[in-house]
Write a protein that holds these residues in place. Structure first.
Motif, mmCIF file in Angstrom:
data_model
loop_
_atom_site.group_PDB
_atom_site.id
_atom_site.type_symbol
_atom_site.label_atom_id
_atom_site.label_comp_id
_atom_site.label_asym_id
_atom_site.label_seq_id
_atom_site.Cartn_x
_atom_site.Cartn_y
_atom_site.Cartn_z
ATOM 1 N N TYR A 36 -23.027 1.888 34.330
ATOM 2 C CA TYR A 36 -21.778 1.416 34.910
ATOM 3 C C TYR A 36 -21.388 2.400 36.019
ATOM 4 O O TYR A 36 -21.736 3.588 35.962
ATOM 5 C CB TYR A 36 -20.654 1.380 33.867
ATOM 6 C CG TYR A 36 -20.642 0.120 33.030
ATOM 7 C CD1 TYR A 36 -19.872 -0.977 33.421
ATOM 8 C CD2 TYR A 36 -21.401 0.029 31.867
ATOM 9 C CE1 TYR A 36 -19.844 -2.145 32.655
ATOM 10 C CE2 TYR A 36 -21.385 -1.138 31.104
ATOM 11 C CZ TYR A 36 -20.602 -2.224 31.495
ATOM 12 O OH TYR A 36 -20.582 -3.366 30.743
ATOM 13 N N GLN A 37 -20.669 1.873 36.992
ATOM 14 C CA GLN A 37 -20.094 2.726 38.027
ATOM 15 C C GLN A 37 -18.657 2.304 38.283
ATOM 16 O O GLN A 37 -18.324 1.122 38.172
ATOM 17 C CB GLN A 37 -20.882 2.611 39.336
ATOM 18 C CG GLN A 37 -22.089 3.533 39.435
ATOM 19 C CD GLN A 37 -22.745 3.472 40.802
ATOM 20 O OE1 GLN A 37 -22.547 2.527 41.573
ATOM 21 N NE2 GLN A 37 -23.542 4.490 41.098
ATOM 22 N N LEU A 38 -17.854 3.310 38.632
ATOM 23 C CA LEU A 38 -16.483 3.021 39.072
ATOM 24 C C LEU A 38 -16.472 3.276 40.577
ATOM 25 O O LEU A 38 -16.783 4.400 41.016
ATOM 26 C CB LEU A 38 -15.503 3.973 38.362
ATOM 27 C CG LEU A 38 -14.017 3.758 38.675
ATOM 28 C CD1 LEU A 38 -13.495 2.461 38.047
ATOM 29 C CD2 LEU A 38 -13.202 4.950 38.145
ATOM 30 N N PRO A 39 -16.099 2.255 41.384
ATOM 31 C CA PRO A 39 -16.177 2.444 42.850
ATOM 32 C C PRO A 39 -15.419 3.688 43.318
ATOM 33 O O PRO A 39 -15.920 4.464 44.112
ATOM 34 C CB PRO A 39 -15.535 1.168 43.397
ATOM 35 C CG PRO A 39 -15.696 0.147 42.312
ATOM 36 C CD PRO A 39 -15.634 0.916 41.012
ATOM 37 N N GLU A 40 -14.203 3.839 42.772
ATOM 38 C CA GLU A 40 -13.439 5.037 43.125
ATOM 39 C C GLU A 40 -12.338 5.237 42.086
ATOM 40 O O GLU A 40 -11.978 4.297 41.369
ATOM 41 C CB GLU A 40 -12.825 4.932 44.518
ATOM 42 C CG GLU A 40 -11.875 3.754 44.672
ATOM 43 C CD GLU A 40 -11.323 3.608 46.093
ATOM 44 O OE1 GLU A 40 -11.324 4.625 46.812
ATOM 45 O OE2 GLU A 40 -10.895 2.501 46.439
ATOM 46 N N SER A 41 -11.817 6.427 42.019
ATOM 47 C CA SER A 41 -10.745 6.724 41.074
ATOM 48 C C SER A 41 -9.586 5.767 41.306
ATOM 49 O O SER A 41 -9.181 5.538 42.449
ATOM 50 C CB SER A 41 -10.284 8.175 41.275
ATOM 51 O OG SER A 41 -9.147 8.434 40.490
ATOM 52 N N GLY A 42 -9.099 5.163 40.223
ATOM 53 C CA GLY A 42 -7.952 4.279 40.343
ATOM 54 C C GLY A 42 -8.304 2.845 40.640
ATOM 55 O O GLY A 42 -7.405 2.006 40.845
ATOM 56 N N ALA A 43 -9.591 2.516 40.659
ATOM 57 C CA ALA A 43 -10.008 1.157 41.013
ATOM 58 C C ALA A 43 -9.657 0.150 39.919
ATOM 59 O O ALA A 43 -9.690 -1.060 40.147
ATOM 60 C CB ALA A 43 -11.507 1.118 41.311
ATOM 61 N N GLY A 44 -9.364 0.620 38.729
ATOM 62 C CA GLY A 44 -8.960 -0.292 37.646
ATOM 63 C C GLY A 44 -10.115 -0.689 36.743
ATOM 64 O O GLY A 44 -11.288 -0.592 37.124
ATOM 65 N N ILE A 45 -9.759 -1.118 35.560
ATOM 66 C CA ILE A 45 -10.770 -1.461 34.550
ATOM 67 C C ILE A 45 -11.692 -2.570 35.056
ATOM 68 O O ILE A 45 -12.917 -2.523 34.859
ATOM 69 C CB ILE A 45 -10.082 -1.890 33.236
ATOM 70 C CG1 ILE A 45 -9.364 -0.689 32.590
ATOM 71 C CG2 ILE A 45 -11.107 -2.461 32.253
ATOM 72 C CD1 ILE A 45 -8.584 -1.021 31.326
ATOM 73 N N GLU A 46 -11.117 -3.547 35.734
ATOM 74 C CA GLU A 46 -11.918 -4.694 36.183
ATOM 75 C C GLU A 46 -12.977 -4.275 37.207
ATOM 76 O O GLU A 46 -13.965 -4.984 37.416
ATOM 77 C CB GLU A 46 -11.000 -5.754 36.810
ATOM 78 C CG GLU A 46 -9.804 -6.179 35.965
ATOM 79 C CD GLU A 46 -10.215 -6.993 34.734
ATOM 80 O OE1 GLU A 46 -11.366 -7.470 34.712
ATOM 81 O OE2 GLU A 46 -9.393 -7.108 33.800
ATOM 82 N N ALA A 47 -12.756 -3.131 37.822
ATOM 83 C CA ALA A 47 -13.696 -2.687 38.863
ATOM 84 C C ALA A 47 -14.924 -1.999 38.283
ATOM 85 O O ALA A 47 -15.883 -1.705 39.006
ATOM 86 C CB ALA A 47 -12.982 -1.747 39.836
ATOM 87 N N LEU A 48 -14.897 -1.696 36.993
ATOM 88 C CA LEU A 48 -16.067 -1.075 36.361
ATOM 89 C C LEU A 48 -17.244 -2.030 36.466
ATOM 90 O O LEU A 48 -17.207 -3.148 35.927
ATOM 91 C CB LEU A 48 -15.777 -0.797 34.883
ATOM 92 C CG LEU A 48 -14.988 0.454 34.556
ATOM 93 C CD1 LEU A 48 -14.515 0.406 33.112
ATOM 94 C CD2 LEU A 48 -15.847 1.698 34.810
ATOM 95 N N ALA A 49 -18.292 -1.603 37.140
ATOM 96 C CA ALA A 49 -19.368 -2.530 37.478
ATOM 97 C C ALA A 49 -20.693 -2.140 36.856
ATOM 98 O O ALA A 49 -21.076 -0.964 36.883
ATOM 99 C CB ALA A 49 -19.514 -2.592 38.997
#
Lengths: 337, 337, 337, 337
Positions: free
Chosen positions: A4-17
């Motif tokens: 999994y990656q998070l695009p950036e800090s604060g991107a939100g749970i839905e942004a976990l890809a």
């Protein structure tokens, strides 16, 4: 490999890809770990929400807490071997002694990639063997919450049998703290707004349980429990509104470990409280590999079993984050990889 | 008042004489204790036999260990009040911190009168309240043996949950050490020449029990128990022939607390052992009032009950000494006053 | 690159051979150091003579002590950069905290190649920047002798201003110990068989100097200096015949740091001495990178200059060893690379 | 005997009254001291002004700090003898170890009568011999300010040579702290609003001096002095407006000792500062007799001379208080008795 990656800090749970990343290779004194399970901490929620104050790299593989099997070792590795079940230490470059000034730059799932992936490369000095009586899922719960409680109670407060610790709420740090207190012969006072959770805390060994909704002056109840003397130590995780009460709960010369706040805004502290109680207040941020090994010794010798609330599959990572956000859990939330 | 006196150090058990002494009066910051019970230590046997190396006054009222009720307080007393159940601290003038250079001059039942009498005057800073769940007989067992074990394990070794201590034999120090280890989450290894005593040690919480008659290389068994690493701490009470083995049992960086020898002649120590293990060796002699209070906190919180072997009446004091000399006991020998 | 090798432990000074070795490459978190100077310790003499008890690899590049300039860094290095002047830590894998069980496997010039070469590859956590006011030759004197003294005095004994330390002889450990004591406000007593060396010790800040030839009961002179109380700490380097006297010199509760023996045969120790003085005895073997950095802070802040006896050229390495064997030096023997 | 009394806390300087009191008698383990000199602390000003928050008895003989000669000893006294020059410890009943819960009840010149009298009866464990190189006037300056600085720097911060301490202003605590730092090889940074006072601080050994009027961001200057790392310790005496800056001055893991505030109103503290710096904050209130003896050892060994601003006669006691209130002094204000 899957990750999994998070695009950036604060991107939100839905942004976990879900992403596909190249499998990393261990270099000199590094090891390759096939991750079996990860667990969540409030810090991880803070990272996706953008409320975590420490630096987070873009496209970070999230989660500091994970455990698995060593499947390859780099040159020069002597601490572990292929086949060992290990967990990674939160700070990959805090081996022992005092943390170096730039230790923060080695925080898993924050300044460097974390454990929510099929494989992770870790420093050989940044892994510890998990206790033999624990499953991989249980081992994955230890790095952040348990070590924070251990650091606060054993290293900072130096609690000895017969002393009293006050633990706020029933989050990961406090539940591990309760289990450690029980093993160490230390009396634990636990606070919560839920009688049901307090009941469970009692079954884990709490000597005194206080519902802070029905007993707003919980600090007085704590002092009363100690026969008027005050508690020796508070593990302060509560944030807003609890700090002044914590000073009201400790004895002259008592200690308060301040743990990374759960609530966004920090409360104000009247410094005369520190003076009046001749208190010792210490800011705590997880711990070293050396502390982790000592803690695992205690977990093994006392056959402590981490309390797991729920196990999610790798595909359900977002659901795991949402479960943590709900605040209804008691114990650790795990993602099986 | 009724009391016993020993004409001089080395006069022998038969010389212990019932006498009638004037009842003492407490002065400024002293308390008068009506003694309820006393207990014996090997040191007391050494005094009547003349093998104890510290100074003993002539016509001493013997025994360091005793407990009773405060029946009168001198001016300025604030730590205790009439009616409190207390035990006397071995060193009447070691309140806290490091011992003063002349602390030995305040040793009960040696350099000053002890507890085998109807009444004793003690310093207010030289008494501690006994845990509420203990009888006077149980409280009377704590001053010397229990505090020695506590000092060694908690103050010197700083044992934390998950570490391992090796306790030699089943004398008073080792049995209390075993109970403390169990309460603290510390694994205890106990040695004895008696399988029966080892069985009792296991029932008190010993993690590993070694018969040193049938396993002369007990240090190897101890190292094996720790997975090859070595124990963290040895409470060395064994005297002749054990010391080299104790160094064989500890880990690199391990600690050895040396307690007043039971056997007459001291063994020789090859100092290269200290260097090879980077060991820390500390000579221990009982402890301070401050340590005593901390220990009582641990005893209370963990509901530890001292193991009493046999209770003698005041008239049977000589028989109590002889029972100790027999070496057949397991736990403390008490004289009810 | 130019280097020296010792065919095997005990091969003798004459066997030290100039060789040409391939220049090493730094891997992940390693640095390449262009060595400017090395210094000798008794341990190095022990290795060529075969009296050193720790493992020594065949064809070892000798000497633990060396300093130079970082000329290349491997991937992931963050503690130092190219151009930094650094010294290597004796134990390459003892970063901080307690030493790991296998720390001995990373001893420079013993279990792994040392510094007597044009280049050395060191762990990034195994180097420290040398104080800015020191030359490379001076910086090369610090790793073994100075850190041993620091570990003993600051970490083990925890000496504070106003206490007294006794230093035996005028070897490297004792001279550094003297300079540290002077900087720390600690009174230092120095013993020697040479009035000339004692005079130099006084000029470096010794408060009391004892010629143990003319004053064989030097321990009494030491106690007298402290007004009858006894010294707080002895750095025991003397080996045969000194240990019992060291116990005679310390106060009740005093500390003795045992350093790797200079003399071949270890003396016998009567363990009752430990008990009688309630002494604390610790085996010491150099120290961690963390201690080294703390020590360099003290050296910098107090502008301490290592005492160098003589500087040899790279070609004169055997002569340097022979000079050390003569025992006539006062201060460190250096080889310029 | 001649003495001063304050009718009640807050009665004002003018209310300090010359009285004639009966000469006290030493009881068991007490000593009678013929007072030679006293010294003043801000706390004493707080008591006459009514801003001191601790309990003050009515008609108290003021001043905690005084020194004199033992002229009579009670029964059982062994620590001192007639003719000894001694100072009283601030807390008469804090001998060593941790303070008892009710230690405050034994504070000289507050909860019990103090030293501004011809004679004072003190506990034998509540007096220390003054260093031999000091006059009675100099010895009288030590109990409160010097011991507070010692407690903060040596016990709380555990400062070792090479570390850096920041001292705020040039009051008694800071000036003694500066002298101790100099003796200990610790670098001291001193702040003041007066270039003249900073110049004097430099002459006493300050490594860095900052005028906080002309350099309002003094914390940045302090960090710069340490090469960007931050200071190891701040002795926080400043009160309003300094605390946040102190957190800005310390390194990660640095320590702040909070001393009884000079300014009336306490400032607010953002607790996230403690967490961000992983700081350790300790409330300090003077110290134990054991610490006092250790401190006197340091003063003696390093021939430290207290800085005395001005000496007043017994008749001029009110003038001495007024001089302290003016804030123009540098060093201690003494009243000769």
């Amino acid at each position: 490999m899957r990750a999994y990656q998070l695009p950036e800090s604060g991107a939100g749970i839905e942004a976990l890809a879900r992403v596909d990343l190249p499998q990393p290779k261990p270099q000199y004194r590094q090891v390759l770990v096939k991750v079996g399970a990860c667990s969540l901490n409030f810090r991880d929620l803070g990272i996706v929400r953008g409320t975590y104050r420490m630096p987070v790299r873009d496209k970070v593989v999230p989660l500091s807490d994970g455990a698995g099997e060593v499947v390859e070792i780099g040159a020069g590795v002597s601490r572990v071997k292929v086949g060992d079940k290990v967990a990674g230490n939160f700070f990959q470059r805090w081996t022992g002694g005092e943390p170096s000034q730039n230790v923060q730059a080695s925080a898993l799932g924050g300044s460097i990639d974390g454990m929510l992936a099929e494989y992770a490369v870790l420093e050989e000095d940044g892994v510890v063997k998990i206790p033999a009586h624990l499953s991989i899922e249980e081992g994955a719960t230890l790095p952040c919450a348990a070590l924070t409680a251990w650091h606060a109670m054993v290293r900072h407060a130096g609690l000895i049998a017969g002393q009293t610790v006050l633990l706020q709420g029933t989050g990961g740090v406090s539940i591990f703290g309760l289990q450690f207190a029980h093993a160490m012969g230390v009396s634990a006072i636990v606070t919560s707004s839920s009688d049901d959770k307090l009941k469970r805390a009692r079954s884990l060994g709490a000597s005194h349980a206080i519902n802070y909704k029905t007993t707003p002056d919980w600090e007085k109840s704590a002092v009363e429990f100690t026969g008027g003397r005050g508690v020796d130590h508070v593990v302060e995780v509560g944030g807003q509104g609890t700090l002044a009460k914590s000073f009201g709960a400790i004895r002259i010369g008592g200690k308060i470990s301040m743990i990374g706040g759960l609530s966004g805004a920090a409360t104000e502290l009247n410094p005369s409280l520190i003076l009046a109680r001749r208190a010792n207040v210490q800011g705590i941020s997880v711990g070293s590999t050396e502390m982790f090994e000592a803690m695992n010794g205690a977990i093994s010798a006392n056959q402590i079993k981490p309390v797991i609330d729920k196990v999610f599959s790798f595909d359900e990572a977002q659901a795991a984050y949402k479960h943590m956000a709900s605040g209804t859990h008691f114990g650790k939330i795990v993602i099986r990889v």
